[in-house]
Design a protein around this motif. Structure first.
Motif, short mmCIF file in Angstrom:
data_model
loop_
_atom_site.label_atom_id
_atom_site.label_comp_id
_atom_site.label_asym_id
_atom_site.label_seq_id
_atom_site.Cartn_x
_atom_site.Cartn_y
_atom_site.Cartn_z
N LYS A 184 -13.10 49.24 23.24
CA LYS A 184 -13.89 48.01 23.45
C LYS A 184 -13.15 46.87 22.77
CE LYS A 184 -17.66 46.13 25.02
NZ LYS A 184 -17.91 46.06 26.47
N THR A 185 -12.88 45.75 23.54
CA THR A 185 -12.10 44.64 23.00
C THR A 185 -12.77 43.30 23.29
OG1 THR A 185 -10.79 44.43 25.03
CG2 THR A 185 -9.95 45.92 23.32
N ASP A 186 -12.31 42.25 22.55
CA ASP A 186 -12.73 40.86 22.79
C ASP A 186 -12.04 40.36 24.05
OD1 ASP A 186 -12.31 37.83 22.55
OD2 ASP A 186 -13.78 38.21 20.96
N LYS A 220 -12.92 74.33 33.12
CA LYS A 220 -12.25 73.40 32.22
C LYS A 220 -13.12 72.16 31.95
CE LYS A 220 -7.66 74.66 33.96
NZ LYS A 220 -6.45 74.17 34.65
N VAL A 221 -12.92 71.54 30.80
CA VAL A 221 -13.60 70.30 30.43
C VAL A 221 -12.55 69.28 29.99
CG1 VAL A 221 -15.76 71.42 29.78
CG2 VAL A 221 -13.95 71.14 28.08
N ILE A 222 -12.97 68.02 29.90
CA ILE A 222 -12.05 66.95 29.55
C ILE A 222 -12.76 65.96 28.65
CG2 ILE A 222 -12.64 65.46 31.51
CD1 ILE A 222 -9.68 64.78 31.77
N ASP A 223 -12.03 65.26 27.81
CA ASP A 223 -12.59 64.19 26.97
C ASP A 223 -12.39 62.84 27.67
OD1 ASP A 223 -13.16 66.10 25.11
OD2 ASP A 223 -11.45 65.65 23.81
N PHE A 224 -13.41 61.99 27.60
CA PHE A 224 -13.36 60.65 28.20
C PHE A 224 -13.56 59.63 27.09
CE2 PHE A 224 -16.15 57.25 30.22
CZ PHE A 224 -15.09 56.49 30.63
N GLY A 225 -12.61 58.70 26.96
CA GLY A 225 -12.72 57.68 25.93
C GLY A 225 -12.07 56.38 26.36
N ALA A 232 -9.76 48.30 32.32
CA ALA A 232 -8.32 48.13 32.49
C ALA A 232 -7.61 49.37 32.00
CB ALA A 232 -7.84 46.90 31.73
N ALA A 233 -6.62 49.82 32.75
CA ALA A 233 -5.80 50.97 32.34
C ALA A 233 -4.58 50.45 31.61
CB ALA A 233 -5.39 51.79 33.55
N GLU A 234 -4.41 50.87 30.37
CA GLU A 234 -3.28 50.39 29.58
C GLU A 234 -2.95 51.40 28.49
OE1 GLU A 234 -5.88 47.54 26.56
OE2 GLU A 234 -4.81 46.63 28.25
N ASN A 235 -1.64 51.55 28.25
CA ASN A 235 -1.13 52.45 27.19
C ASN A 235 -1.67 53.87 27.33
OD1 ASN A 235 0.26 50.25 26.03
ND2 ASN A 235 -1.58 49.66 24.87
N GLY A 236 -1.80 54.31 28.59
CA GLY A 236 -2.26 55.67 28.82
C GLY A 236 -3.75 55.86 28.63
N SER A 275 -9.61 50.33 28.65
CA SER A 275 -10.27 49.36 27.78
C SER A 275 -11.22 48.51 28.61
CB SER A 275 -9.25 48.46 27.07
OG SER A 275 -8.58 47.64 28.01
N VAL A 276 -12.26 47.97 27.98
CA VAL A 276 -13.22 47.09 28.63
C VAL A 276 -13.64 46.04 27.62
CG1 VAL A 276 -15.24 48.48 28.02
CG2 VAL A 276 -15.31 47.03 30.05
N THR A 277 -13.92 44.82 28.10
CA THR A 277 -14.12 43.69 27.19
C THR A 277 -15.58 43.27 27.09
OG1 THR A 277 -13.78 42.06 28.94
CG2 THR A 277 -11.83 42.81 27.74
#
Length: 554
Positions: A383-385, A375-380, A496-500, A503-505
Motif C-alpha cells: 500500500k503506497t501514497d 497446492k496453495v499460494i500466498d497473495f500480498g 500496479a505490477a512492479e518489482n515482482g 502495489s495499490v495507492t
C-alpha cells in the motif's frame, strides 16, 4: 489320514518330582552308618579332622521323599504333558520318525499323492526352529528334531517340541475326483484327465485422498476427487500370463477406482501352466518343491494428469498374485500379497464352488491408497501514497472467496461488506498493512476471490475499493497465477505490477485554508472595490448627453 510318530523312548517313564528330599535308612551320620568305607592308605580328607572316611562310598541307601505332598517319583505317559504329547525323547537317545498314514495306521491308500505340504518345528518357548514347504517338508523337520536329540541340545526351558504339518493329498484313483474319456474304439484317450478347474477371480481396487497444502491439511471431498488416473502394469515375466484387464482406470467422486475382476479360469490355467514343470506328470522332486503354482507381479502407480495445482503421489505399490491348484481337481486357490507383506492380504479357493459359480476375492482400496496435496499460494501487495509512492501503514483489507453458489453475475457485482452473503462469499480474514506497507494473505488455494479495502490510513480518501482476484494454479508461470481486476461500479485504484509484486495507492485528502484570516479579508475588500468601480463606469456611460448631427454643404 492321520499323523504317526515312531521311535524315541518308551511310552512310559519314571518321573522325579521337581522338589524332593533324601533320607538315610539307619543314620544321617556317615561315621555311624551301617556301611562305612575308608580311603586308601596314605589318603585323608582335607577337613579339619583329617579323617579317612570315604564319604562318597559310605552311608546307608537314601530314600527320596516328595516335599510338595506328591510322590517323589511316578510313572507317566507322554499324553500327560503339554496337552497330549506323542513321544518321550532325551538328549543322546533314540531318534524319532514322523509320517502321515491311513486312518487305520497303515500305509496311505493306493493312488494318494501329496500335492503340497508345509511343516513347522517349534520348541517349548514357542520359538520357530524350522519351517519347510514342499513334498518332503515333513522329512526335513524330522531331521531337525533328530539333530537336537543327537546333539544333546535339549534344556530345561526347551524340553518340549511341537511339529505342525499341513498337507494336501490327491486321490488319483478316485472316479469322483477325476473324469476320464475313452474313445469309441477303446484304444485312445485312456486315463486322460478331462475335468476343468473351476474359475476364481481377483478384484483389485485403489483409492485417492486429497488434502489442502495448508498447515492444517484440510481433507478435500466431493467431485474434486474425480478423474485421477491409476495404472496397473505387469512385470516382464507376467506380461504373457496375466488375464486380460484394462490397465488404466480413473477415480469416481469418492476417490475410488477399480480394475474389475481378473478371471482365472480353466483356459487361462492350461495356458499359464504349459511351461511349469511342476504342474505336469513326471516332474522330479526339485521341480515340485514349490508345487504347481503360477505367480504374477504387478506395479500400481498414479499417473500425472498434468494438473499443476496438485502435488502427485509418486509412490508405487507392488501386488503379487499366486494361483495354484487346490490339491483336488476342479479347484484353484489364489493368494494376493500387497507390498512386502509375507502374509496374503486375501485368499480365495474355488474347490468348493458350485456349478457355474466363481469364487472371488477383493483387495480394498485402502490397501492401495495414493495421497495428493492441493497446492496453495500466498497473495500480498504494498500500500503506497498516490503521489510520493511512500509505503502506507494501517490500511485494512478483507478477502472473500466465492462459493459454488456465486455465479458470473455475483462475481461482477460489488460485495455488500455490511452484510456479505455467506451463501455466495466466505471470508478468508483481514490483513492490515505494516510499517512497510505490506498486506499479506497466506495459504490460498486456487479460486475466485474478492478483495475489499475496509479502512484507509488517517488523512487519506476512503475509496471503498473492491477487486476481483483470480488465482489459477494450473498455470506454470508464477506471474500468471494471480490476476487482479477492479469490480465494475466501484471506484477502485488500479493495482500496479512492479518489482515482482503488486502495489495499490491511496490519495491524500485536499486541505482548504480556514475562514477569518487577514489574507482572505484583504482579497475580499479589493474584490468589492473592483466590482463597485466597474458598476460606476457602466452607469456614467449610459447617462452621458448626446450632440445632434450637423451637415455642411458648399
Amino acid at each position: 489320514l492321520k499323523p504317526q510318530v515312531t521311535g524315541g523312548e518308551s511310552d512310559e517313564q519314571t518321573i522325579t518330582a521337581n522338589s524332593v528330599t533324601a533320607s538315610a535308612a539307619v543314620s544321617s551320620d556317615w561315621k555311624n552308618a551301617a556301611s562305612v568305607t575308608r580311603l586308601s592308605r596314605g589318603q585323608q580328607n582335607p577337613n579339619p579332622k583329617k579323617d579317612r572316611v570315604d564319604y562318597a562310598k559310605s552311608g546307608d541307601e537314601m530314600t527320596l521323599i516328595g516335599t510338595d505332598s506328591e510322590p517323589a517319583q511316578s510313572t507317566r505317559t507322554p499324553s500327560a504333558y503339554n496337552g497330549g504329547a506323542d513321544k518321550f525323547i532325551k538328549n543322546g537317545g533314540s531318534k524319532i520318525g514322523l509320517a502321515v498314514v491311513g486312518s487305520d495306521g497303515g500305509a496311505l491308500p493306493s493312488g494318494y499323492e501329496v500335492i503340497s505340504q508345509k511343516s513347522t518345528l517349534k520348541d517349548g518357548t514357542g520359538k520357530t526352529l524350522k519351517t519347510d514347504e514342499g513334498g518332503s517338508s515333513l522329512n526335513t523337520v524330522t531331521d531337525a528334531v533328530n539333530g537336537i536329540i543327537s546333539g544333546r541340545k535339549m534344556t530345561k526351558v526347551t524340553d518340549y517340541y511341537n511339529v505342525d504339518t499341513d498337507a494336501v493329498y490327491h486321490d488319483t484313483a478316485s472316479a469322483g475326483l477325476n473324469s476320464f474319456t475313452v474313445s469309441d474304439d477303446g484304444t485312445g484317450d485312456v486315463n486322460v484327465q478331462r475335468d476343468k478347474v473351476k474359475p476364481v477371480a481377483v478384484e483389485i481396487n485403489a483409492s485417492k485422498t486429497l488434502t489442502s497444502g495448508t498447515k492444517d491439511g484440510e481433507r478435500i471431498t466431493g467431485d474434486e476427487l474425480k478423474g485421477f488416473t491409476f495404472e496397473m502394469t505387469p512385470d516382464e515375466d507376467s506380461e504373457g500370463k496375466s488375464p486380460a484387464y484394462v490397465r488404466k482406470v480413473t477415480t469416481d467422486e469418492n476417490g475410488n477406482a477399480s480394475w474389475g475382476k481378473l478371471n482365472f479360469d480353466s483356459v487361462w490355467w492350461e495356458k499359464a501352466t504349459k511351461d511349469v514343470k511342476a504342474c505336469h506328470a513326471g516332474a522330479d522332486d526339485s521341480a515340485t518343491a514349490d508345487g504347481c503354482k503360477v505367480t504374477l507381479n504387478y506395479t500400481v502407480a498414479e499417473l500425472d494428469d498434468g494438473k499443476p495445482q496438485y502435488q502427485y503421489d509418486k509412490s508405487q505399490h507392488k501386488v503379487r498374485i499366486e494361483v495354484s491348484e487346490t490339491g483336488t481337481t476342479k479347484g484353484l486357490t489364489v493368494k494376493v500379497y500387497v507390498g512386502d507383506d509375507t502374509a496374503p492380504a486375501a485368499t480365495a479357493s474355488s474347490a468348493s464352488a458350485g456349478e457355474g459359480e466363481t469364487s472371488s476375492v477383493s483387495i480394498p482400496g485402502e490397501k492401495l491408497t495414493f495421497h495428493n496435496i492441493k497446492k496453495v499460494i500466498d497473495f500480498g501487495f504494498t500500500k503506497t501514497d498516490a503521489f510520493t509512492k511512500a509505503p502506507l501503514q494501517d490500511a485494512t483489507f478483507t478477502l472473500y472467496q466465492a462459493t459454488d453458489a456465486c455465479d458470473s453475475a455475483c462475481r461482477a457485482a460489488p460485495v455488500d461488506t455490511s452484510n456479505p452473503s455467506s451463501k455466495e462469499w466466505t471470508s478468508k480474514g483481514s490483513s492490515t498493512s505494516d510499517a512497510d506497507g505490506k498486506v499479506r494473505f497466506t495459504e490460498l488455494p486456487g479460486g475466485h476471490y474478492r478483495l475489499v479495502e475496509t479502512k484507509v490510513p488517517e488523512g487519506y480518501v476512503q475509496v471503498h475499493g473492491q477487486w476481483n482476484v483470480v488465482i489459477d494454479l494450473s498455470k506454470t508461470n508464477a506471474k500468471d497465477q494471480i490476476e487482479i481486476t477492479a469490480v465494475n461500479g466501484v471506484h477502485s485504484p488500479a493495482f500496479a505490477a512492479e518489482n515482482g509484486g503488486y502495489s495499490v495507492t491511496n490519495t491524500p485528502e485536499q486541505k482548504i485554508p480556514a475562514t477569518g484570516g487577514r489574507g482572505l479579508m484583504a482579497y475580499t475588500i479589493i474584490g468589492i472595490l473592483l466590482i463597485g468601480a466597474g458598476a460606476g463606469l457602466t452607469w456614467r456611460k449610459i447617462h452621458a448627453p448626446t450632440t445632434p448631427n450637423t451637415t455642411i454643404s458648399a
